[in-house]
Design a protein around this motif. Structure first.
Motif, PDB file in Angstrom:
ATOM      1  N   MET A 104     -40.108  69.076  -7.844  1.00 50.21           N
ATOM      2  CA  MET A 104     -39.236  70.043  -8.503  1.00 50.21           C
ATOM      3  C   MET A 104     -39.005  71.281  -7.640  1.00 50.21           C
ATOM      4  O   MET A 104     -37.969  71.931  -7.746  1.00 50.21           O
ATOM      5  CB  MET A 104     -39.808  70.440  -9.860  1.00 50.21           C
ATOM      6  CG  MET A 104     -39.562  69.412 -10.957  1.00 50.21           C
ATOM      7  SD  MET A 104     -37.806  69.045 -11.201  1.00 50.21           S
ATOM      8  CE  MET A 104     -37.185  70.638 -11.713  1.00 50.21           C
ATOM      9  N   CYS A 108     -35.236  72.226  -6.730  1.00 45.76           N
ATOM     10  CA  CYS A 108     -34.675  73.533  -7.086  1.00 45.76           C
ATOM     11  C   CYS A 108     -34.035  74.204  -5.871  1.00 45.76           C
ATOM     12  O   CYS A 108     -32.955  74.800  -5.977  1.00 45.76           O
ATOM     13  CB  CYS A 108     -35.759  74.436  -7.665  1.00 45.76           C
ATOM     14  SG  CYS A 108     -36.231  74.041  -9.359  1.00 45.76           S
ATOM     15  N   TYR A 158     -38.655  77.205  -9.721  1.00 45.50           N
ATOM     16  CA  TYR A 158     -37.798  77.843 -10.717  1.00 45.50           C
ATOM     17  C   TYR A 158     -37.419  79.263 -10.324  1.00 45.50           C
ATOM     18  O   TYR A 158     -36.370  79.778 -10.743  1.00 45.50           O
ATOM     19  CB  TYR A 158     -38.514  77.897 -12.062  1.00 45.50           C
ATOM     20  CG  TYR A 158     -38.471  76.621 -12.879  1.00 45.50           C
ATOM     21  CD1 TYR A 158     -37.935  75.442 -12.380  1.00 45.50           C
ATOM     22  CD2 TYR A 158     -38.985  76.593 -14.177  1.00 45.50           C
ATOM     23  CE1 TYR A 158     -37.907  74.286 -13.135  1.00 45.50           C
ATOM     24  CE2 TYR A 158     -38.955  75.443 -14.949  1.00 45.50           C
ATOM     25  CZ  TYR A 158     -38.426  74.293 -14.418  1.00 45.50           C
ATOM     26  OH  TYR A 158     -38.398  73.142 -15.178  1.00 45.50           O
ATOM     27  N   SER A 429     -34.107  68.598 -17.043  1.00 45.09           N
ATOM     28  CA  SER A 429     -33.566  68.393 -15.708  1.00 45.09           C
ATOM     29  C   SER A 429     -33.101  69.729 -15.153  1.00 45.09           C
ATOM     30  O   SER A 429     -32.791  70.658 -15.911  1.00 45.09           O
ATOM     31  CB  SER A 429     -32.405  67.395 -15.745  1.00 45.09           C
ATOM     32  OG  SER A 429     -31.966  67.088 -14.438  1.00 45.09           O
ATOM     33  N   VAL A 430     -33.040  69.828 -13.827  1.00 41.70           N
ATOM     34  CA  VAL A 430     -32.781  71.111 -13.174  1.00 41.70           C
ATOM     35  C   VAL A 430     -31.408  71.681 -13.511  1.00 41.70           C
ATOM     36  O   VAL A 430     -31.213  72.902 -13.478  1.00 41.70           O
ATOM     37  CB  VAL A 430     -32.958  70.973 -11.646  1.00 41.70           C
ATOM     38  CG1 VAL A 430     -31.857  70.113 -11.044  1.00 41.70           C
ATOM     39  CG2 VAL A 430     -33.024  72.332 -10.967  1.00 41.70           C
ATOM     40  N   GLN A 431     -30.443  70.829 -13.870  1.00 37.82           N
ATOM     41  CA  GLN A 431     -29.100  71.343 -14.166  1.00 37.82           C
ATOM     42  C   GLN A 431     -28.961  71.825 -15.604  1.00 37.82           C
ATOM     43  O   GLN A 431     -27.925  72.368 -15.980  1.00 37.82           O
ATOM     44  CB  GLN A 431     -28.029  70.279 -13.868  1.00 37.82           C
ATOM     45  CG  GLN A 431     -27.772  69.277 -14.969  1.00 37.82           C
ATOM     46  CD  GLN A 431     -28.780  68.137 -15.012  1.00 37.82           C
ATOM     47  OE1 GLN A 431     -29.771  68.152 -14.290  1.00 37.82           O
ATOM     48  NE2 GLN A 431     -28.522  67.144 -15.847  1.00 37.82           N
ATOM     49  N   HIS A 434     -33.184  76.101 -19.345  1.00 36.11           N
ATOM     50  CA  HIS A 434     -34.488  75.999 -19.987  1.00 36.11           C
ATOM     51  C   HIS A 434     -34.972  77.397 -20.335  1.00 36.11           C
ATOM     52  O   HIS A 434     -35.115  78.256 -19.459  1.00 36.11           O
ATOM     53  CB  HIS A 434     -35.491  75.321 -19.058  1.00 36.11           C
ATOM     54  CG  HIS A 434     -36.896  75.324 -19.585  1.00 36.11           C
ATOM     55  ND1 HIS A 434     -37.250  74.683 -20.745  1.00 36.11           N
ATOM     56  CD2 HIS A 434     -38.026  75.909 -19.116  1.00 36.11           C
ATOM     57  CE1 HIS A 434     -38.537  74.856 -20.966  1.00 36.11           C
ATOM     58  NE2 HIS A 434     -39.033  75.606 -19.997  1.00 36.11           N
ATOM     59  N   ASP A 445     -34.503  79.499 -17.084  1.00 37.04           N
ATOM     60  CA  ASP A 445     -34.800  78.856 -15.822  1.00 37.04           C
ATOM     61  C   ASP A 445     -33.880  77.646 -15.701  1.00 37.04           C
ATOM     62  O   ASP A 445     -33.375  77.130 -16.700  1.00 37.04           O
ATOM     63  CB  ASP A 445     -36.266  78.407 -15.765  1.00 37.04           C
ATOM     64  CG  ASP A 445     -37.224  79.575 -15.625  1.00 37.04           C
ATOM     65  OD1 ASP A 445     -36.927  80.484 -14.834  1.00 37.04           O
ATOM     66  OD2 ASP A 445     -38.272  79.572 -16.302  1.00 37.04           O
ATOM     67  N   CYS A 446     -33.691  77.176 -14.462  1.00 39.66           N
ATOM     68  CA  CYS A 446     -32.833  76.029 -14.175  1.00 39.66           C
ATOM     69  C   CYS A 446     -31.367  76.349 -14.513  1.00 39.66           C
ATOM     70  O   CYS A 446     -31.086  77.322 -15.206  1.00 39.66           O
ATOM     71  CB  CYS A 446     -33.283  74.783 -14.932  1.00 39.66           C
ATOM     72  SG  CYS A 446     -34.955  74.246 -14.539  1.00 39.66           S
ATOM     73  N   SER A 447     -30.469  75.545 -13.984  1.00 40.91           N
ATOM     74  CA  SER A 447     -29.040  75.580 -14.291  1.00 40.91           C
ATOM     75  C   SER A 447     -28.355  76.818 -13.701  1.00 40.91           C
ATOM     76  O   SER A 447     -28.989  77.752 -13.226  1.00 40.91           O
ATOM     77  CB  SER A 447     -28.780  75.524 -15.798  1.00 40.91           C
ATOM     78  OG  SER A 447     -28.977  76.785 -16.418  1.00 40.91           O
ATOM     79  N   SER A 450     -29.469  80.345 -14.984  1.00 40.17           N
ATOM     80  CA  SER A 450     -30.569  81.027 -14.314  1.00 40.17           C
ATOM     81  C   SER A 450     -30.059  81.757 -13.084  1.00 40.17           C
ATOM     82  O   SER A 450     -30.358  82.942 -12.870  1.00 40.17           O
ATOM     83  CB  SER A 450     -31.655  80.033 -13.913  1.00 40.17           C
ATOM     84  OG  SER A 450     -32.661  80.667 -13.142  1.00 40.17           O
TER      85      SER A 450
END
Length: 466
Positions: A104, A108, A158, A429-431, A434, A445-447, A450
């Motif tokens: 991850m 990221c 992240y 998932s990273v996209q 969160h 976080d993520c997307s 963020s």
């Protein structure tokens, strides 16, 4: 035999201190290595370094940053075996979990580089046609990151993913329980060509020392992954100047299993997520509400699935004793242990995967965040409002719903107050953004959401016609 010292990284230099912190292998209880106990001088050095690092990094072009960030991700991959082995030792994770944790971080780094290129800077309407109005996004500044121990490298990813892509700089304080692999990844940033001062990593177990990071007017953002109580302390300490916050805090995730659900599938997926990382996951199922008509079937299926679970240790004996205390309290209040319920004898901080039935919402195991391998299963009936039960908590990080009725699933997703609701399968998932609602935090976080938090949103208006 003396243990290896892993120094802090400040302004591209290795920095030690007079005091040190023992890092314990939770699988054995033995000292694995040492890290410095940061003092005030180290904190002030890191603030100065990050300020200088921001000036240098924010002045580079996105293309220049991309080249360095991708080189950094490749260098991490080249050293993955060594870093994953160290991560396993300091966390006790099974290898597949540790490889996911490491993966991850590089995911990221690569994702946020690409996401930066997709950011829009729109032109805005002018009703009189006299101005050209547009949005400009620029790096925010220095970000301080206070991170948790459960997924050390994922948590680093992240934060440094959007930091590097946006042109910001950072001071990261990993948990003193699990700082070693994180420090190793920071060392490689310098080798990859990240300018000195852009990534600084300090280690400390003393809040009074690191409080100076938060109270300084150098940081533009304070970001954190941790408990709600810790988040409140961090935010309170930071309010000496106006700062941005992005904090992912505690959770008490509900599961709602409707009578029309595929019960065995639901039980398997809930058990798999519950006991992942020994239950030490912020989005772990914490309160499992199952309709009375399928309750016994669900309990039996969950017990069968749990029999095949292989877990690593908890992070400390203190954490294990807390979770065992929740089990004892629930049993004293009338709950029944379906399986597990005990510490595993021998070295390390292991505990049996535990399932409780006949739990009710008034038990401590229902309203406190467990953060351990215990699944409480609560029966509800047609007379109950299952959504109200799910929402009966100060937290709002994640929730799970199982049903074959589309309208019922969509209604539950709409009405449950949580930052993410997964219907029929947990998915992250990273996209995907969160973060939590209520006392589970602010920010994401993520997307792309963020990444946007590390950038200003500036409106520019240019007169084109008098």
């Amino acid at each position: 035999m003396s243990k290896k010292m892993y120094p802090m990284l400040i302004n591209g230099k290795f920095v030690e201190s007079k005091k040190s912190i023992d890092v314990i292998n939770p699988s054995t209880g033995n000292v694995l290595g040492l890290v410095p106990e940061a003092d005030n001088d180290a904190v002030q050095q890191s603030l100065k370094a990050a300020e200088q690092g921001f000036k240098a990094w924010s002045s580079t072009t996105p293309a220049e940053r991309k080249k360095i960030i991708l080189r950094y991700a490749d260098l991490l991959d080249e050293n993955s075996e060594r870093i994953v082995d160290l991560l396993i030792e300091e966390t006790g994770k099974p290898r597949d979990n540790a490889e996911y944790d490491f993966g991850m971080l590089t995911t990221c780094l690569r994702f946020f580089v690409e996401e930066f290129e997709r950011l829009d800077q729109p032109v805005l309407h002018d009703p009189d046609g006299r101005f050209l109005h547009y949005i400009q996004r620029q790096p925010l500044g220095v970000a301080v990151g206070m991170l948790a121990w459960n997924f050390p490298l994922l948590n680093v990813g992240y934060k440094i993913g959007p930091v590097l892509a946006s042109g910001c700089s950072t001071i990261i304080k990993p948990s003193h329980y699990t700082p070693l692999a994180s420090l190793e990844t920071a060392y490689l940033a310098k080798e990859a060509g990240v300018p000195d001062g852009v990534i600084n990593m300090i280690t400390s177990s003393e809040h009074d020392v690191t409080k100076a990071l938060l109270q300084s007017d150098v940081p533009s953002m304070v970001t954190m992954i941790g408990s709600t109580r810790g988040g409140l302390e961090v935010m309170n300490s930071s309010c000496t100047s106006v700062k941005h916050f992005s904090v992912e805090l505690g959770g008490n995730a509900p599961v709602v299993v409707y009578p029309d659900a595929d019960v065995c599938d639901a039980a398997n997926k809930v058990v798999d997520l519950k006991f992942a990382n020994c239950g030490q996951v912020c989005v772990s199922p914490n309160r499992c509400f199952v309709h009375e008509s399928v309750y016994d079937e669900f309990v039996a299926a969950a017990k069968a699935r749990a029999a095949d679970v292989q877990m690593g240790p908890m992070i400390s004996d203190k954490a294990r004793q807390y979770v065992l205390g929740l089990v004892e309290s629930a049993v004293a209040d009338g709950s029944e242990i379906v399986c597990g319920g005990k510490a595993v004898e021998g070295a390390g901080y292991f505990m049996e995967p535990t399932i409780l039935k006949d739990v009710d919402a008034r038990m401590k195991v229902s309203y406190e965040e467990i953060f351990g391998p215990v699944l409480p299963i609560i029966k509800y009936t047609d007379a109950d409002d299952e959504i109200a039960l799910a929402n009966d908590t100060q937290y709002g990080l994640a929730a799970y719903v199982f049903t074959t009725n589309l309208a019922k699933g969509l209604r539950a997703a709409r009405d449950i107050k949580a930052g993410s609701v997964c219907v029929n399968e947990p998915h992250y998932s990273v996209q995907l953004p969160h973060g939590g609602l209520k006392q589970s935090g602010v920010g994401k976080d993520c997307s792309r959401y963020s990444l946007q938090e590390y950038l200003t949103l500036k409106r520019v208006s240019v007169l084109i016609e008098n």
